[in-house]
Enzyme design. Structure first.
Site, PDB file in Angstrom:
ATOM      1  N   THR A 156       1.128   0.112   6.497  1.00 44.23           N
ATOM      2  CA  THR A 156       1.093  -1.042   5.434  1.00 44.23           C
ATOM      3  C   THR A 156       1.119  -2.074   6.132  1.00 44.23           C
ATOM      4  O   THR A 156       1.550  -2.561   7.124  1.00 44.23           O
ATOM      5  CB  THR A 156       1.870  -0.607   4.476  1.00 44.23           C
ATOM      6  OG1 THR A 156       1.874  -1.442   3.314  1.00 44.23           O
ATOM      7  CG2 THR A 156       3.388  -0.723   5.078  1.00 44.23           C
ATOM      8  N   VAL A 185     -12.992  -4.575   3.532  1.00 44.90           N
ATOM      9  CA  VAL A 185     -12.316  -3.453   3.957  1.00 44.90           C
ATOM     10  C   VAL A 185     -11.089  -3.351   4.492  1.00 44.90           C
ATOM     11  O   VAL A 185     -11.370  -3.810   5.879  1.00 44.90           O
ATOM     12  CB  VAL A 185     -13.270  -2.361   3.928  1.00 44.90           C
ATOM     13  CG1 VAL A 185     -12.454  -1.022   4.174  1.00 44.90           C
ATOM     14  CG2 VAL A 185     -14.293  -2.135   2.891  1.00 44.90           C
ATOM     15  N   GLY A 186      -9.811  -3.026   4.177  1.00 42.87           N
ATOM     16  CA  GLY A 186      -8.844  -2.866   5.173  1.00 42.87           C
ATOM     17  C   GLY A 186      -8.491  -1.731   6.204  1.00 42.87           C
ATOM     18  O   GLY A 186      -9.407  -1.014   6.117  1.00 42.87           O
ATOM     19  N   THR A 222       1.002  -1.231  -0.001  1.00 43.38           N
ATOM     20  CA  THR A 222      -0.158   0.004   0.013  1.00 43.38           C
ATOM     21  C   THR A 222       1.031   1.361   0.015  1.00 43.38           C
ATOM     22  O   THR A 222       1.809   1.249   0.616  1.00 43.38           O
ATOM     23  CB  THR A 222      -0.944   0.116   1.228  1.00 43.38           C
ATOM     24  OG1 THR A 222      -1.813  -1.108   1.209  1.00 43.38           O
ATOM     25  CG2 THR A 222      -1.430   1.484   1.602  1.00 43.38           C
TER      26      THR A 222
HETATM   27  C1  SD4 Z   1      -4.803  -3.778   3.529  1.00 39.12           C
HETATM   28  N1  SD4 Z   1      -3.107  -2.615   4.547  1.00 39.12           N
HETATM   29  O1  SD4 Z   1      -5.806  -3.725   2.742  1.00 39.12           O
HETATM   30  C2  SD4 Z   1      -3.582  -2.942   3.259  1.00 39.12           C
HETATM   31  C3  SD4 Z   1      -2.716  -3.712   2.545  1.00 39.12           C
HETATM   32  C4  SD4 Z   1      -1.478  -3.290   2.661  1.00 39.12           C
HETATM   33  O2  SD4 Z   1       0.789  -3.583   2.270  1.00 39.12           O
HETATM   34  O3  SD4 Z   1      -1.127  -2.105   3.177  1.00 39.12           O
HETATM   35  N2  SD4 Z   1      -0.410  -4.018   2.144  1.00 39.12           N
HETATM   36  O4  SD4 Z   1      -4.899  -4.322   4.283  1.00 39.12           O
END
Ligand code: SD4
Length: 341
Positions: free
Chosen positions: A252, A230-231, A201
């Protein structure tokens, strides 16, 4: 305001964790001197943060706002088809839909967010429009798409042939298992089912020449996630938080653990109590380990933070996290400390 007594205490107790800049700042505080503010400056997560920072720097060096800088920076990986985890070209969910999450926060505490947005390549700009044109903070799914289209965003197909191929390969086993350090370019992704990239991310934080902070965060989320998942990335306080009095933080990695610990808000609040950016990020990582020690061994989470003085730091659960920094003097890609797992 940064609490001076606690700041000095953190400097003395956590000496081995502090960067030279942190130590000098702590000494200056101790001697009652004012700290030089390192501005403008921009930081971004992961290797692709270098290109994002370059776009953000163009805004900052011209005296532009941190808000404009973080949006410009975030749009770079969103447009990059080689980036399989942000914007157009991002890997789809388990049903084959590319759904994007993003949020943005400015120096006045304003924020905007979109989640599960489909068919729009630049969710960060939609999030900014939610912030600036609506009385709301967050729009999701169909409503977010409707708002974007009404405001002139073009609809386009976000699933690339490469994303579709990887998804079809993944469907053979349908194993949803975040892989540690999948972001690390040296990791041999060829061995993974569906050449699976599970996360990456962009979180971007900037301090402008006026001394104002803003941040942005944008992602396609976990590859092959459940439909509707949803993250942390679009959740204010989890994937991103900015307090112009203190600093900003972004996250992230596996978003569920970041949401459970309200990670970015935690990092900013720890900086408010006087922790250095790196120390605050480390404490947030340790909180995840304390709450879920077994899960923590299997996943990656990284935090990145920038304080009001332009001091910065990062920390991650596992080795392999990188971040880019650009302040006019340098344009570096750094590998922060990681927990002992
Ligand atoms: C999520 N935090 O959707 C994001 C993915 C991410 O490195 O950061 N990946 O959970």
């Amino acid at each position: 305001m940064i609490n001076r007594r606690k700041f000095i205490k953190a400097g003395a107790m956590g000496a081995s964790l502090l960067s030279t800049a942190d130590m000098l700042a702590a000494c200056a505080h101790q001697a009652g001197e004012s700290t030089t503010i390192n501005k403008p400056i921009v930081l971004s997560t992961w290797d692709f943060g270098v290109a994002a920072n370059q776009a953000a720097w163009e805004v900052l060096k011209a005296g532009g706002r941190a808000l404009d800088a973080v949006e410009a920076g975030a749009r770079v990986p969103e447009a990059d088809l080689a980036n399989l985890t942000v914007g157009k070209g991002g890997y789809p969910d388990r049903d084959g839909h590319v759904t994007l999450d993003a949020c943005i926060m400015d120096d006045k505490g304003n924020c905007g967010s979109v989640a599960a947005l489909e068919n729009i390549a630049h969710p960060i700009s939609v999030a900014r429009m939610v912030m600036e044109k609506t009385p709301h903070v967050m729009l999701v799914g169909e409503g977010a798409l409707q708002f974007a289209v009404e405001n002139g965003f073009e609809q386009e197909v976000l699933l690339t042939p490469e994303g579709e191929k990887a998804w079809k390969a993944w469907l053979k086993e349908k194993k949803y298992e975040p892989v540690v350090n999948i972001e690390n370019k040296s990791f041999n992704t060829e061995k993974l089912p569906g050449n699976q990239y599970n996360h990456d991310t962009i979180g971007i934080l900037a301090l402008d020449a006026e001394g104002n902070l803003s941040g942005a965060c944008t992602t396609s989320g976990m590859a092959f996630k459940m439909r509707g998942r949803v993250g942390d990335s679009p959740i204010i306080g989890a994937g991103l938080y900015v307090d112009n009095e203190v600093g900003g933080a972004t996250a992230t990695g596996v978003g569920e653990e970041v949401i459970r610990t309200v990670g970015s808000f935690l990092v900013v609040e720890l900086m408010r109590q006087g922790r250095s950016p790196q120390d605050a990020c480390k404490e947030a990582v340790e909180r995840i380990i304390e709450k879920k020690p077994d899960t923590a061994k299997q996943i990656q989470v990284g935090f990145l933070a920038l304080n009001k003085n332009g001091e910065y730091g990062a920390f991650s659960l596992q080795k392999g996290f990188s971040y880019a920094v650009c302040d006019g003097q340098k344009q570096d890609l750094l590998l922060p400390g990681a927990s002992v797992y």
